[in-house]
Design a protein around this motif. Structure first.
Motif, mmCIF file in Angstrom:
data_model
loop_
_atom_site.group_PDB
_atom_site.id
_atom_site.type_symbol
_atom_site.label_atom_id
_atom_site.label_comp_id
_atom_site.label_asym_id
_atom_site.label_seq_id
_atom_site.Cartn_x
_atom_site.Cartn_y
_atom_site.Cartn_z
ATOM 1 N N TYR A 191 -0.288 2.072 3.659
ATOM 2 C CA TYR A 191 -0.362 1.618 2.276
ATOM 3 C C TYR A 191 -0.284 0.101 2.262
ATOM 4 C CZ TYR A 191 0.685 0.670 -2.563
ATOM 5 O OH TYR A 191 0.646 0.167 -3.835
ATOM 6 N N THR A 192 -1.304 -0.548 1.701
ATOM 7 C CA THR A 192 -1.341 -2.005 1.651
ATOM 8 C C THR A 192 -1.456 -2.524 0.223
ATOM 9 O OG1 THR A 192 -3.754 -1.965 1.995
ATOM 10 C CG2 THR A 192 -2.364 -2.212 3.957
ATOM 11 N N LYS A 219 3.357 -3.629 -3.748
ATOM 12 C CA LYS A 219 4.635 -2.993 -3.432
ATOM 13 C C LYS A 219 5.533 -2.853 -4.660
ATOM 14 C CE LYS A 219 4.653 -4.164 1.443
ATOM 15 N NZ LYS A 219 5.367 -4.814 2.562
ATOM 16 N N THR A 220 5.447 -3.813 -5.573
ATOM 17 C CA THR A 220 6.271 -3.729 -6.775
ATOM 18 C C THR A 220 5.895 -2.505 -7.604
ATOM 19 O OG1 THR A 220 6.534 -6.130 -6.863
ATOM 20 C CG2 THR A 220 6.978 -4.920 -8.878
ATOM 21 N N TYR A 224 11.627 -1.905 -1.347
ATOM 22 C CA TYR A 224 11.153 -2.862 -0.347
ATOM 23 C C TYR A 224 12.044 -4.109 -0.267
ATOM 24 C CZ TYR A 224 6.853 -0.108 -0.209
ATOM 25 O OH TYR A 224 5.940 0.910 -0.064
ATOM 26 N N ASP A 237 13.266 -8.045 -5.351
ATOM 27 C CA ASP A 237 11.954 -8.216 -5.966
ATOM 28 C C ASP A 237 12.142 -8.717 -7.400
ATOM 29 O OD1 ASP A 237 9.464 -7.897 -7.188
ATOM 30 O OD2 ASP A 237 8.965 -6.133 -5.993
ATOM 31 N N TYR A 254 7.576 5.890 1.810
ATOM 32 C CA TYR A 254 7.220 4.512 1.467
ATOM 33 C C TYR A 254 8.272 3.527 1.983
ATOM 34 C CZ TYR A 254 3.224 5.565 -1.573
ATOM 35 O OH TYR A 254 1.996 5.947 -2.056
ATOM 36 N N THR A 255 9.540 3.896 1.899
ATOM 37 C CA THR A 255 10.614 3.010 2.351
ATOM 38 C C THR A 255 10.469 2.673 3.830
ATOM 39 O OG1 THR A 255 12.163 3.890 0.708
ATOM 40 C CG2 THR A 255 13.115 2.750 2.600
ATOM 41 N N GLY A 310 7.708 3.414 5.726
ATOM 42 C CA GLY A 310 6.326 3.204 6.151
ATOM 43 C C GLY A 310 5.815 4.300 7.069
ATOM 44 N N THR A 328 10.991 -7.533 7.247
ATOM 45 C CA THR A 328 10.602 -6.291 6.580
ATOM 46 C C THR A 328 10.138 -5.298 7.651
ATOM 47 O OG1 THR A 328 8.268 -6.908 6.310
ATOM 48 C CG2 THR A 328 9.787 -7.533 4.535
#
Length: 201
Positions: free
Chosen positions: A4-5, A8-9, A20, A23, A60-61, A63, A107
């Motif tokens: 996933y690119t 992120k917000t 992530y 933020d 998602y956390t 990856g 990250t």
């Protein structure tokens, strides 16, 4: 392999927490994304929906893609002990996550990039597989020719977190994987029991 690119917000707002890291945009808009996100009335989420959302948050956390996640769950279920806790231990033992935990990367995405670009060694050998599973006693270090990289130096200069299951040697830029972490030592806000219930259906 696909990653996933996107924004992120937007993902953080989907789960209502900054998965992530800090933020500023999320702090201003901590409601669901989309033009109706702030005012949309949502129906009650089903039990399956809650379980699915927790699994997606974990993916998602850290990856991790679905196929990898299923393999980790299968391995965790084969082990003795509480399946959810074993799953979290296996995820934390991934090389990219340990590079992030040691402070070499700021990250997990950056940690994956450092590993993929051959800047990291395990027990003296270059490993370029972010999902590589560490064993107790393994030593993760910055490759000799990569120690002068500005991005690594900056990350280590601001290194703050120390974890009980990792031992850091600042002079050698190396960390030792002492043990698998206890669930209480893992700071991520993930309810792994919901994930176990989802996969048990």
């Amino acid at each position: 392999m696909a990653r996933y690119t996107g924004p992120k917000t937007k993902i953080a707002r989907k789960f209502h927490e900054p998965i992530y890291g800090p933020d500023k945009t999320f702090e201003r808009k901590n409601y669901a994304p989309g033009m109706h996100g702030q005012n949309k009335r949502r129906g009650k989420t089903s039990e399956y929906g809650i379980q699915l959302q927790e699994k997606q948050k974990a993916k998602y956390t850290y990856g991790i893609l679905e196929r990898q996640f299923r393999k980790l769950y299968a391995e965790a279920s084969r082990r003795g002990g509480i399946t959810g806790e074993e799953l979290m231990k296996l995820i934390e033992a991934r090389l990219d996550n340990v590079v992030y935990r040691l402070g070499i990367a700021c990250t997990r995405a950056q940690a994956r990039q450092l590993v993929s670009h051959c800047h990291i060694t395990v027990n003296g050998n270059v490993v370029n597989i972010p999902s590589y599973e560490l064993k107790v006693g393994d030593v993760v270090s910055v490759r000799e020719r990569s120690k002068s990289l500005e991005i690594i130096s900056d990350n280590l200069a601001s290194r703050a977190n120390n974890y009980a299951w990792l031992e850091w040697d600042g002079s050698a830029l190396a960390g030792k994987f002492i043990s698998y972490p206890e669930r209480s030592d893992i700071p991520e806000n993930i309810n792994e029991q919901l994930i176990v219930e989802l996969y048990s259906k």
